[in-house]
Scaffold this motif. Structure first.
Motif, PDB file in Angstrom:
ATOM      1  N   HIS A  45       0.871  -1.176   0.000  1.00 34.36           N
ATOM      2  CA  HIS A  45       0.000   0.000   0.000  1.00 34.36           C
ATOM      3  C   HIS A  45       0.905   1.222   0.000  1.00 34.36           C
ATOM      4  CE1 HIS A  45       0.835  -0.639   4.231  1.00 34.36           C
ATOM      5  NE2 HIS A  45       0.173   0.423   4.626  1.00 34.36           N
ATOM      6  N   HIS A  47       1.667   3.659   2.178  1.00 37.08           N
ATOM      7  CA  HIS A  47       2.179   4.301   3.394  1.00 37.08           C
ATOM      8  C   HIS A  47       3.707   4.208   3.466  1.00 37.08           C
ATOM      9  CE1 HIS A  47      -1.978   3.697   5.438  1.00 37.08           C
ATOM     10  NE2 HIS A  47      -1.982   4.670   4.546  1.00 37.08           N
ATOM     11  N   ASP A  49       5.822   4.114   5.852  1.00 41.27           N
ATOM     12  CA  ASP A  49       6.494   3.188   6.770  1.00 41.27           C
ATOM     13  C   ASP A  49       6.722   1.825   6.107  1.00 41.27           C
ATOM     14  OD1 ASP A  49       3.675   2.791   6.937  1.00 41.27           O
ATOM     15  OD2 ASP A  49       3.901   1.785   8.868  1.00 41.27           O
ATOM     16  N   HIS A  50       6.027   1.557   5.019  1.00 43.47           N
ATOM     17  CA  HIS A  50       6.240   0.299   4.297  1.00 43.47           C
ATOM     18  C   HIS A  50       7.064   0.472   3.032  1.00 43.47           C
ATOM     19  CE1 HIS A  50       3.955  -2.706   6.517  1.00 43.47           C
ATOM     20  NE2 HIS A  50       3.328  -1.643   6.978  1.00 43.47           N
ATOM     21  N   HIS A 111      -7.247  -0.938   5.539  1.00 43.54           N
ATOM     22  CA  HIS A 111      -6.304  -0.052   6.217  1.00 43.54           C
ATOM     23  C   HIS A 111      -6.014   1.186   5.361  1.00 43.54           C
ATOM     24  CE1 HIS A 111      -2.713   1.222   8.347  1.00 43.54           C
ATOM     25  NE2 HIS A 111      -2.034   1.110   7.244  1.00 43.54           N
ATOM     26  N   ASP A 130      -1.071  -4.739   7.535  1.00 43.47           N
ATOM     27  CA  ASP A 130      -1.826  -3.680   8.210  1.00 43.47           C
ATOM     28  C   ASP A 130      -3.347  -3.825   8.092  1.00 43.47           C
ATOM     29  OD1 ASP A 130       0.573  -2.618   8.921  1.00 43.47           O
ATOM     30  OD2 ASP A 130       0.444  -0.822   7.681  1.00 43.47           O
TER      31      ASP A 130
HETATM   32 ZN   LIG Z   1      -0.177   1.474   6.449  1.00 41.34          ZN
END
Ligand SMILES: [Zn+2]
Length: 145
Positions: A45, A47, A49-50, A111, A130
């Motif tokens: 996805h 985000h 942080d990934h 998410h 997530d």
């Molecule tokens: Zn996420």
């Protein structure tokens, strides 16, 4: 997750938002398992942080794939530490590399509105990150879904 196929590697999320050299470590760990090149990086996805920090994979020639909306969002953010996907899709894409098939499925908002469920049908493995479990209470990570 990363998948070693007969023709190369499919890797997922570089995960280097906080620890900026984590993607180089990730790539080095893959090289301990196989000498085959990483052909694809798939974003679970959009985000950071990934998916932040994919440059070592890009420099090694990997093609980046995401949901189409993920690319739209990342293009708007213009984060210099995040590789913009090369290829996108809506709904489902079947990614075949060598002897391996990996299904990339968008199954609706959870998410995020770009979250994928990746499935290896022959190996009977699903990879998703997530996701909110049925019956659970959504936490603060549900800001864009
Ligand atoms: Zn996420």
């Amino acid at each position: 997750m990363f998948v070693v196929t007969s023709e190369g590697v499919i890797a997922t999320d570089p995960i280097s938002y906080v620890k900026r050299d984590a993607s180089a470590t990730y790539l080095a760990e893959i090289k301990k398992v196989t000498d085959k090149p990483v052909k694809y990086v798939v974003y679970s996805h959009h985000h950071f942080d990934h998916i932040a920090g994919g440059k070592p994979f890009k420099d090694a020639g990997a093609i980046f794939i995401s949901h189409a909306r993920a690319k739209e969002r990342l293009a708007a953010f213009k984060d210099p530490f995040t590789v913009i996907p090369d290829e996108t899709f809506v709904g489902q894409r079947i990614l075949t590399l060598g002897d391996t098939t990996l299904e990339l499925n968008y199954v609706g908002r959870n998410h995020s509105d770009t979250s994928l469920v990746m499935r290896l049908p022959k190996e009977k493995i699903i990879f998703a990150v997530d996701f909110m479990s049925v019956g659970s209470f959504p936490g603060p990570g549900m800001i864009d879904s």
